[in-house]
Each structure stands twice: as structure tokens, then as C-alpha cells.
Motif scaffolding. Sequence first.
Motif, mmCIF file in Angstrom:
data_model
loop_
_atom_site.group_PDB
_atom_site.id
_atom_site.type_symbol
_atom_site.label_atom_id
_atom_site.label_comp_id
_atom_site.label_asym_id
_atom_site.label_seq_id
_atom_site.Cartn_x
_atom_site.Cartn_y
_atom_site.Cartn_z
ATOM 1 N N UNK A 1 28.893 29.401 44.627
ATOM 2 C CA UNK A 1 29.724 29.805 43.492
ATOM 3 C C UNK A 1 29.170 31.073 42.837
ATOM 4 N N UNK A 2 27.850 31.087 42.643
ATOM 5 C CA UNK A 2 27.232 32.222 41.958
ATOM 6 C C UNK A 2 27.338 33.501 42.788
ATOM 7 N N UNK A 3 27.177 33.382 44.108
ATOM 8 C CA UNK A 3 27.280 34.564 44.967
ATOM 9 C C UNK A 3 28.693 35.131 44.934
ATOM 10 N N UNK A 4 29.684 34.247 45.013
ATOM 11 C CA UNK A 4 31.071 34.711 44.974
ATOM 12 C C UNK A 4 31.412 35.291 43.596
ATOM 13 N N UNK A 5 30.914 34.664 42.538
ATOM 14 C CA UNK A 5 31.162 35.172 41.183
ATOM 15 C C UNK A 5 30.562 36.562 41.013
ATOM 16 N N UNK A 6 29.373 36.776 41.575
ATOM 17 C CA UNK A 6 28.731 38.091 41.492
ATOM 18 C C UNK A 6 29.533 39.155 42.251
ATOM 19 N N UNK A 7 30.149 38.768 43.352
ATOM 20 C CA UNK A 7 30.994 39.704 44.103
ATOM 21 C C UNK A 7 32.188 40.125 43.241
ATOM 22 N N UNK A 8 32.815 39.120 42.585
ATOM 23 C CA UNK A 8 33.954 39.419 41.710
ATOM 24 C C UNK A 8 33.519 40.318 40.547
ATOM 25 N N UNK A 9 32.348 40.029 39.958
ATOM 26 C CA UNK A 9 31.873 40.826 38.820
ATOM 27 C C UNK A 9 31.596 42.260 39.241
ATOM 28 N N UNK A 10 30.963 42.437 40.409
ATOM 29 C CA UNK A 10 30.652 43.790 40.896
ATOM 30 C C UNK A 10 31.917 44.580 41.176
ATOM 31 N N UNK A 11 33.008 43.871 41.562
ATOM 32 C CA UNK A 11 34.264 44.550 41.857
ATOM 33 C C UNK A 11 35.186 44.644 40.662
ATOM 34 N N UNK A 12 34.729 44.184 39.472
ATOM 35 C CA UNK A 12 35.539 44.257 38.264
ATOM 36 C C UNK A 12 36.653 43.235 38.229
ATOM 37 N N UNK A 13 36.587 42.182 39.048
ATOM 38 C CA UNK A 13 37.610 41.135 39.088
ATOM 39 C C UNK A 13 37.212 40.021 38.110
ATOM 40 N N UNK A 14 37.400 40.309 36.790
ATOM 41 C CA UNK A 14 36.907 39.385 35.786
ATOM 42 C C UNK A 14 37.730 38.108 35.678
ATOM 43 N N UNK A 15 38.980 38.164 36.027
ATOM 44 C CA UNK A 15 39.808 36.945 36.016
ATOM 45 C C UNK A 15 39.313 35.971 37.077
ATOM 46 N N UNK A 16 39.064 36.510 38.286
ATOM 47 C CA UNK A 16 38.552 35.671 39.374
ATOM 48 C C UNK A 16 37.147 35.155 39.048
ATOM 49 N N UNK A 17 36.352 36.033 38.368
ATOM 50 C CA UNK A 17 35.006 35.633 37.966
ATOM 51 C C UNK A 17 35.066 34.418 37.029
ATOM 52 N N UNK A 18 35.977 34.476 36.039
ATOM 53 C CA UNK A 18 36.119 33.379 35.081
ATOM 54 C C UNK A 18 36.625 32.112 35.767
ATOM 55 N N UNK A 19 37.513 32.312 36.757
ATOM 56 C CA UNK A 19 38.061 31.149 37.479
ATOM 57 C C UNK A 19 36.958 30.400 38.244
ATOM 58 N N UNK A 20 36.037 31.136 38.865
ATOM 59 C CA UNK A 20 34.937 30.511 39.619
ATOM 60 C C UNK A 20 34.007 29.761 38.664
#
Length: 675
Positions: free
Chosen positions: A588-607
Motif C-alpha cells: 500500500x505504501x509503495x503504491x501510495x508513494x507512486x501516486x504522490x510522486x505523480x501528483x495523483x492525490x485523489x488516488x493517494x487518499x483512496x489507498x
Amino acid sequence: MGKLYLMYLKGMINCPLPSACRTSRVLLKIRGISCLFSHSSTVASHCPIQNPKWEQIQVANDVSFSYTHNSNLCIANLGCQGRIEEARKIFDEMLQKDVVSYASMITIYLKNKQLSNAEKLYYAMPIGSIVADSAMIDGYAKAYRMEDASRIFSKMRQKNVYSWTSLISGYLRIGEIQKARHFFDQMPEKNVVSWTTMILGLARNSLIGDARKFFDRMPEKNVVAWTIMIKSYVENNQIDDAIKLFKEMPVRNLFSWNIMISAYLDDKRVDEAVHLFALMPVRNAISWTTMLTGLARNGLTCIARQYFDEMPVKDVAAWNSMITAYMNDGLTKEASELFNLMPERNIVTWNAMIDGCSSNGFEQEALEHLVLMLRSGNRPNETTMTSFIIASDQSIVELMEAHALMIFLGLEADATLLNALFTMYARNGDIISAQLAFENHRAKDVISWTAMIQAYSNHGMGHHALHIFSRMLRAGFKPDDITFVGVLSACSHTAGLVDKGLRLFRSMSQGYGLEPKPEHFSCIIDILGRSGKVKEALKLGNRLLPTQRDEHVMGALLSACRLSGDVEMASQIGEELIEMEPDNSGVYMLLANVYAAGGKWVEFARIRKRMKERKVIKVPGSSQIVVKNKCHMFFSGDELHPELEEIRSMLVEKLLPQMVGDCMMDKSTLNFTEL
């Protein structure tokens, strides 16, 4: 008379004769010398004291015979006691040796696994002996030297059932089935041992059908033959056939009952095992121990304890089995209570307690039991020390104590122990001690080399790992799939080893005939991803079959996506990986970090929300230190340590000025709120 015989008469040789010899001896007074005869009835009836002239001739012959005979008895008796050197000394001092003397000494050597000594003595025999020939055939057969066994067999003028059977057994042992059958068919006379040897040998070569045919051909079947056939079925996992034969068995012995109960329990047919146990006309300690061990193995430890309590006589094996069952279930308290009640303990008992405590996370209790073991006068063995080394996982000092104890006990040459030792040194961060232990290892095997390669790999010392791998190949060892996991992992964690890693990966199948497994693919994907060759990594991952795309491969692919910034591909792989490991917070944390690095904050919050809903907790980083035999654990973000203020004060007032002086560090760069 010979010197040896006179010494025997005067009591200078302490060698008790068998009871039959002692009870039949007669003491004759001849010329003032006490003569000991084994065959006194013959001597007494043909040796009248009143005829001195006859006496001089006859007694001289009888003394010579009795001297050789008694010496042979003495050699045999010493051999039964394992006193080989004393037996050989008497043999060498014998003035007159017969075939029995040679055969007895050869047999003693073979029973004590000293084939070379038996071989030298056999070829020094002045005349042949069917007993010595048969013994050597059996010795060669057990050593897989069938050419030597066959040569002696072919030169024998007279062959007995034992020599035939030993030769047949040897061919069955090395898988030469046709030769074994040929000699069996040529046997002029067969007994039950010959038939059962064929049956057991065929079954052990997975020819259970042929074994049954020989069983059916047996002219007379005794209880041993029936039991061996049943045991063969059980060992080949043909439980139903074993049950059918057991029911047909005309007379059953304890061994056959115990085999069937064990077979039922191994096949998880607990009810049938319990029923059969209840039908047993007689039970021994093995019967009870088989039941309680099998029940515990099937997850019925409570019922196993009931059988243990019902045992009429509990031997040490039963106590050990019950303690091991409790430890395997994590019931260390119950195991300790039983241990304290034991009337007698052996090395197995202590090993069960030490290993059980260590396996269940009670390392300190494991070490305490080792101390108690030493104080009780019991000597630890290799199993004990392996458990001790594992229990010392959290303390480098205790690990060094284990190493010192190994040397004191003379176990420093044991390969398994040494492999565990330098593995644990490396795991505790002491790579230098691990290296020293490895270099002092004189009997390195594949496991040794592989363990050292993995140790260097885990410490990010890829070049050192490859150097050990090169030495391994030069020493003539063939790497296995685990070795390649260590080597490829070393390449993935060390810059500049991409091409080397790719060559090694290709050599697995091309040079060593090893089929790459998912763990090897995950290493090579990680190598490509870390070196910036993300497209090649993803291409390789897409080519893999579904069975090859396990959590390790998918994790490596997700890491490669994070490095390349491919959010879309990372999302696809991440979702698939979450389905594989729904409780792994790292995914979960690795995928969340990918979303954060790409500016995908909605997906980050969803994870993050999904983690909270599934109650997946991120495991905090931690460190530990042992002070005065007490382990102190520190966690990231921990505000609960009882000495937190003292630790902060020590860091700020004493350690920080030293750190600033050594590293020219500015205090403002440290964030003490994270301590």
C-alpha cells in the motif's frame, strides 16, 4: 604353553568368558600348573590322572586347542563390548590362530564399520573361510562396493544362504534389480530371510507391485514377511493396500499394529487410528507414543495429553514427545510444567526445550535452559548448539558465547553449525566475524558458500559476493538455485553489476541446467529497474506466465514503475499485488508513494483510506541494542519509551557536540521531534 595363555591363567588378562564357558570349566592339576579347559567333559572322560605318559601327549594337544578356543571366545566377547583394540591385541599375541580367530576379528571390524581393517586382515588369512567370505561380501555390499563383493562370491567353493542373500541385498541397495533377481533365481536353497530381502529391496526401489508378487510366491510366510510387506505398502503411501493385507494377516505382532496406527495418523485418519488402538490386544511404550505424537501432529494436542496421562508406564520418549507437541503448538507454559515433572531427562529433552523456547520467541528462556543443561552435567550436541545460535539472534555477545562453547565442546568442525554461525553473525551486522568463521570452515559445502554469498549480498557488498561465487566455482562446487538468488540479489544492490547480473541469469539454464524460478525473475527485474532499464523490466514481466508472477516478481515490477514514474502501469500492478497480499502494508505504501510522486492525490487518499478500512497498519521502523543482557527496542515515532527524556538529553548535550565536531554538522538540520 604360550605366553598369552599363562597370562590368562594368572589373571593378568581381564576378559570374562561367556557363561556357558565359565560353568563348564574344570581345573586339572598337571605338573603343578593350573590348566583351564572349556570342554571339560571330554577331557575328564579321556584324561585319566593315573597315566602320566598318556597325559603328557594328550594334555599337550588339549592345551593347544583350549588356548586357541578360549582366545577366540575372549576376542568375541571383547568385540561385543566394542573393545576393538583389546580384541586385536589378543588376536596378534595368539601363537596359534584358526579360521575362527580370523573370522571373529573380521566380523568385529565390519560391525564397527572398519571395512579397511577387515579387508587387510581378510587378505592376510592363510586359508579360506566361508564365514569370513560371507562377512566380507556383506561388508562390501553395505559399502556399495559390489565388484569386490562379487569377486569374493565367485571364488567361493561353498556358498551358504547368508552369502547369497548378502550379495542380493547389495545389488538391490544400488538399484541393480536384474542382477539381484538373477542371483535370487540361481539360489539352490532359499529361506525366509532371502525372500524378505527381495521384497524389501524391490519395495525400496519403488517396485511395490513386483514386491507383492514375490510375497505371493513365498512358500511359507512368517510374521516378519507379512510385516515387511505391510511396511512396504505404508512407505509407498499405499495405505489401503496395507490395511487389506493387515486384515488378512493370520498372526499379528506388536510391530505390525504400531505400523498401521502410525499409517492411519500420517494419513490424517484419526478416527480409524483411535479405533485400531482400542482393538490392540497388547500395547507397548511405542504404541502409546505413536498415538500421542500422531494426535498432536494432527492438531489434537489436548487429546494427545489424555493418552499421555493414561499411559501405564511413561518412558522418557513419551515425555519428550508430549513436550515437543506442546512446543509445536506454542504452549511453552504447559511444556515447561511437564518438563519440571519429568523423573528423568536426556539430551532430546533438553533440545526440545531449548529449540521450543527459541522457536516461540523466548530466546532468554532458551539460554537459561542451556545453562541448566550444562549445570546438570549433560553435554550439548550439534542440535543443542544450533538452537542456541538461533536463540542468540538478538545479541552479538551471546552469539560469540555460543561460538566459544562450540569450540570448547569440539564441535567447531560441524558443517551445519558453522553455516548457522556465520549466517547469524551476518544477520547481526557483524560481517567481519561472519567472514572469519567462514574462512576457518574447513569442510565447506554448497550451503556454506551460498550462505556467505547471501551474507555479503544483504550487506550491499556485491563485489565481495561475486568473489566468493568465483571461489566456489574454482573449488569445484556446482551452484544451485538458492546460490543464484544470492548472486543476482548482490548484483541488484550494487551499482555497475547490471551486465554481470544478466550474464549470470543466462548462465543458470545454459551453463548449469537450472530453470529460473519467480525469485530469480524478481531479482533480474529489480536489476533492470534500478539501472534505468524499466521498459526491459516490464517487458520481461509481461512475458512471464501467471504461475511465475508471484508477489516477489510483482513487487519488483512495482518498484520499477516507481523509478520510472509510470503511474498508470504502477496502478495496474499495484492493484494486482494488493489482491495477492491484502495485509502487506508495504505494498500500500509503495503504491501510495507512486501516486504522490505523480501528483495523483485523489488516488493517494483512496489507498490510505483502504488501508484504514482494512485495518492494515504500517510496521514502524525499529532498532535495538542490548545493554547488560537487556534488549532495548526503539520504534519510529515512539513516545512511550520510559527513558525517552534521558535519551534525548544524552543526544542533545553529549552526543550532538561530538557529532558536530566529527561531521561539521549544523544542529538545525536535526529534527528532535522524531526521536
